[in-house]
Design an enzyme around this catalytic site. Sequence first.
Site, PDB file in Angstrom:
ATOM      1  N   PRO A  25       0.830  -1.203   0.000  1.00 51.51           N
ATOM      2  CA  PRO A  25       0.000   0.000   0.000  1.00 51.51           C
ATOM      3  C   PRO A  25       0.867   1.256   0.000  1.00 51.51           C
ATOM      4  O   PRO A  25       1.795   1.353   0.799  1.00 51.51           O
ATOM      5  CB  PRO A  25      -0.783  -0.114   1.308  1.00 51.51           C
ATOM      6  CG  PRO A  25      -0.011  -1.062   2.168  1.00 51.51           C
ATOM      7  CD  PRO A  25       0.733  -1.972   1.239  1.00 51.51           C
ATOM      8  N   MET A  26       0.563   2.179  -0.898  1.00 50.20           N
ATOM      9  CA  MET A  26       1.354   3.417  -0.978  1.00 50.20           C
ATOM     10  C   MET A  26       0.463   4.634  -1.225  1.00 50.20           C
ATOM     11  O   MET A  26      -0.195   4.733  -2.269  1.00 50.20           O
ATOM     12  CB  MET A  26       2.388   3.307  -2.102  1.00 50.20           C
ATOM     13  CG  MET A  26       3.626   2.543  -1.684  1.00 50.20           C
ATOM     14  SD  MET A  26       4.768   2.308  -3.047  1.00 50.20           S
ATOM     15  CE  MET A  26       3.928   1.072  -4.013  1.00 50.20           C
ATOM     16  N   THR A  27       0.452   5.511  -0.256  1.00 51.25           N
ATOM     17  CA  THR A  27      -0.322   6.747  -0.361  1.00 51.25           C
ATOM     18  C   THR A  27       0.167   7.568  -1.546  1.00 51.25           C
ATOM     19  O   THR A  27       1.369   7.793  -1.691  1.00 51.25           O
ATOM     20  CB  THR A  27      -0.187   7.537   0.951  1.00 51.25           C
ATOM     21  OG1 THR A  27      -0.892   6.806   1.957  1.00 51.25           O
ATOM     22  CG2 THR A  27      -0.762   8.943   0.843  1.00 51.25           C
ATOM     23  N   GLN A 102      -6.845  -0.730   1.470  1.00 52.60           N
ATOM     24  CA  GLN A 102      -6.294  -0.642   2.827  1.00 52.60           C
ATOM     25  C   GLN A 102      -7.103   0.418   3.564  1.00 52.60           C
ATOM     26  O   GLN A 102      -6.975   1.619   3.286  1.00 52.60           O
ATOM     27  CB  GLN A 102      -4.821  -0.252   2.820  1.00 52.60           C
ATOM     28  CG  GLN A 102      -4.261  -0.315   4.248  1.00 52.60           C
ATOM     29  CD  GLN A 102      -2.886   0.298   4.389  1.00 52.60           C
ATOM     30  OE1 GLN A 102      -2.682   1.453   4.029  1.00 52.60           O
ATOM     31  NE2 GLN A 102      -1.949  -0.445   4.930  1.00 52.60           N
ATOM     32  N   GLY A 170      -3.043  -1.210  10.581  1.00 51.91           N
ATOM     33  CA  GLY A 170      -2.818  -1.261  12.031  1.00 51.91           C
ATOM     34  C   GLY A 170      -1.412  -0.823  12.410  1.00 51.91           C
ATOM     35  O   GLY A 170      -0.972  -1.106  13.525  1.00 51.91           O
ATOM     36  N   ALA A 171      -0.722  -0.130  11.501  1.00 52.58           N
ATOM     37  CA  ALA A 171       0.709   0.130  11.694  1.00 52.58           C
ATOM     38  C   ALA A 171       1.050   1.618  11.683  1.00 52.58           C
ATOM     39  O   ALA A 171       0.166   2.473  11.606  1.00 52.58           O
ATOM     40  CB  ALA A 171       1.491  -0.571  10.584  1.00 52.58           C
ATOM     41  N   TYR A 174      -0.604   5.220  13.206  1.00 50.65           N
ATOM     42  CA  TYR A 174      -1.951   5.759  12.962  1.00 50.65           C
ATOM     43  C   TYR A 174      -2.936   5.206  14.013  1.00 50.65           C
ATOM     44  O   TYR A 174      -2.519   4.542  14.962  1.00 50.65           O
ATOM     45  CB  TYR A 174      -2.394   5.447  11.530  1.00 50.65           C
ATOM     46  CG  TYR A 174      -1.472   6.101  10.526  1.00 50.65           C
ATOM     47  CD1 TYR A 174      -1.433   7.496  10.395  1.00 50.65           C
ATOM     48  CD2 TYR A 174      -0.591   5.355   9.748  1.00 50.65           C
ATOM     49  CE1 TYR A 174      -0.566   8.118   9.508  1.00 50.65           C
ATOM     50  CE2 TYR A 174       0.286   5.963   8.847  1.00 50.65           C
ATOM     51  CZ  TYR A 174       0.290   7.348   8.741  1.00 50.65           C
ATOM     52  OH  TYR A 174       1.150   7.959   7.866  1.00 50.65           O
TER      53      TYR A 174
HETATM   54  C1  LIG Z   1       5.149   6.813  -1.150  1.00 52.37           C
HETATM   55  C2  LIG Z   1       4.842   5.789  -0.110  1.00 52.37           C
HETATM   56  C3  LIG Z   1       3.591   5.767   0.470  1.00 52.37           C
HETATM   57  C4  LIG Z   1       3.258   4.800   1.440  1.00 52.37           C
HETATM   58  N1  LIG Z   1       1.994   4.746   1.936  1.00 52.37           N
HETATM   59  C5  LIG Z   1       1.627   3.709   2.727  1.00 52.37           C
HETATM   60  C6  LIG Z   1       0.264   3.509   3.074  1.00 52.37           C
HETATM   61  O1  LIG Z   1      -0.662   4.228   2.670  1.00 52.37           O
HETATM   62  N2  LIG Z   1      -0.022   2.474   3.895  1.00 52.37           N
HETATM   63  C7  LIG Z   1       0.952   1.619   4.366  1.00 52.37           C
HETATM   64  O2  LIG Z   1       0.644   0.688   5.109  1.00 52.37           O
HETATM   65  N3  LIG Z   1       2.240   1.772   4.021  1.00 52.37           N
HETATM   66  C8  LIG Z   1       2.591   2.775   3.196  1.00 52.37           C
HETATM   67  N4  LIG Z   1       3.894   2.896   2.792  1.00 52.37           N
HETATM   68  C9  LIG Z   1       4.878   1.868   3.226  1.00 52.37           C
HETATM   69  C10 LIG Z   1       5.000   0.765   2.163  1.00 52.37           C
HETATM   70  O3  LIG Z   1       3.806   0.000   2.111  1.00 52.37           O
HETATM   71  C11 LIG Z   1       6.204  -0.180   2.460  1.00 52.37           C
HETATM   72  O4  LIG Z   1       6.054  -0.783   3.697  1.00 52.37           O
HETATM   73  C12 LIG Z   1       7.498   0.577   2.457  1.00 52.37           C
HETATM   74  O5  LIG Z   1       7.678   1.237   1.234  1.00 52.37           O
HETATM   75  C13 LIG Z   1       8.713  -0.385   2.679  1.00 52.37           C
HETATM   76  O6  LIG Z   1       8.700  -1.393   1.713  1.00 52.37           O
HETATM   77  P1  LIG Z   1      10.030  -2.090   1.285  1.00 52.37           P
HETATM   78  O7  LIG Z   1      10.555  -2.725   2.530  1.00 52.37           O
HETATM   79  O8  LIG Z   1       9.611  -3.093   0.242  1.00 52.37           O
HETATM   80  O9  LIG Z   1      10.894  -0.995   0.735  1.00 52.37           O
HETATM   81  C14 LIG Z   1       4.241   3.861   1.845  1.00 52.37           C
HETATM   82  C15 LIG Z   1       5.507   3.914   1.267  1.00 52.37           C
HETATM   83  C16 LIG Z   1       5.813   4.839   0.301  1.00 52.37           C
HETATM   84  C17 LIG Z   1       7.189   4.815  -0.320  1.00 52.37           C
END
Ligand SMILES: Cc1cc2nc3c(=O)[nH]c(=O)nc-3n(C[C@H](O)[C@H](O)[C@H](O)COP(=O)(O)O)c2cc1C
Length: 232
Positions: A25-27, A102, A170-171, A174
Amino acid sequence: MNTDSLFRPFNLKSLNIRNRIVMAPMTRSFSPDGVPTDNVAAYYSKRAEGEVGLILSEGTVIDRPSSSNDANVPHFYGNEALAGWQNVVNGVHAAGGAMGPQIWHMGVMYNHASGWVPPVPFEGPSSLNNPNLENGRAMTESDIADTIAAFGRAAADAKRLGFDTVELHGAHGYLIDQFFWEGTNNRNDAWGGKTLPERSRFAIEVVKEVRKQVGEDFAVILRPVAMETIGL
Ligand SMILES: Cc1cc2nc3c(=O)[nH]c(=O)nc-3n(C[C@H](O)[C@H](O)[C@H](O)COP(=O)(O)O)c2cc1C
């Protein structure tokens, strides 16, 4: 290293994925006024066309007046936003992918750099985002009950729209996580306490409500807590 297992299908309840590659998930903050546009649908479809097995959406907020600190983070409530999500999941399915939203409540937050603030103060187990930042108010019993119900409605909507699973955020400090930690959950009532099991009650009640709303056969993910650690 042998990577064959990454390309084997995986099945759990409603979740049938063609391989074990999962998009985190990525915002993205590109849903004006909380509504995911065609642009958002195209973004996710492209990942499914690239053969990602499971896509977890960017965090998408539940139906509470201060669940978000960003006007461009998508909502997971209201007809317009849910129609946008319907468009998203249809596109992902057409490309052979699977997807779960999510669902998210940010809890007590810092104010966004854009200057946008929600119509009411942020809410959490206390007024603290962390032990050094106070920017909201402690939730009442009825706030907590309404929030648990809102998580349940969002999960029911995910199932109704045809998503393959739903993930609860849940992480990362937040709302749900704010309840886990002593530094943000200083409550003396039944939602707080000295031990992690006591401070886990909010997460447990959210998961129970979500399960009640989606039934036994729908896959539910809670990030990042292993369900066993909180007795589920
Ligand atoms: C731009 C961006 C936005 C993110 N937004 C969320 C999110 O909305 N929810 C979430 O649980 N994690 C979010 N994350 C965390 C990612 O899901 C992920 O855990 C993090 O990039 C580490 O992953 P990696 O270990 O594969 O690099 C975000 C990460 C990035 C880079």
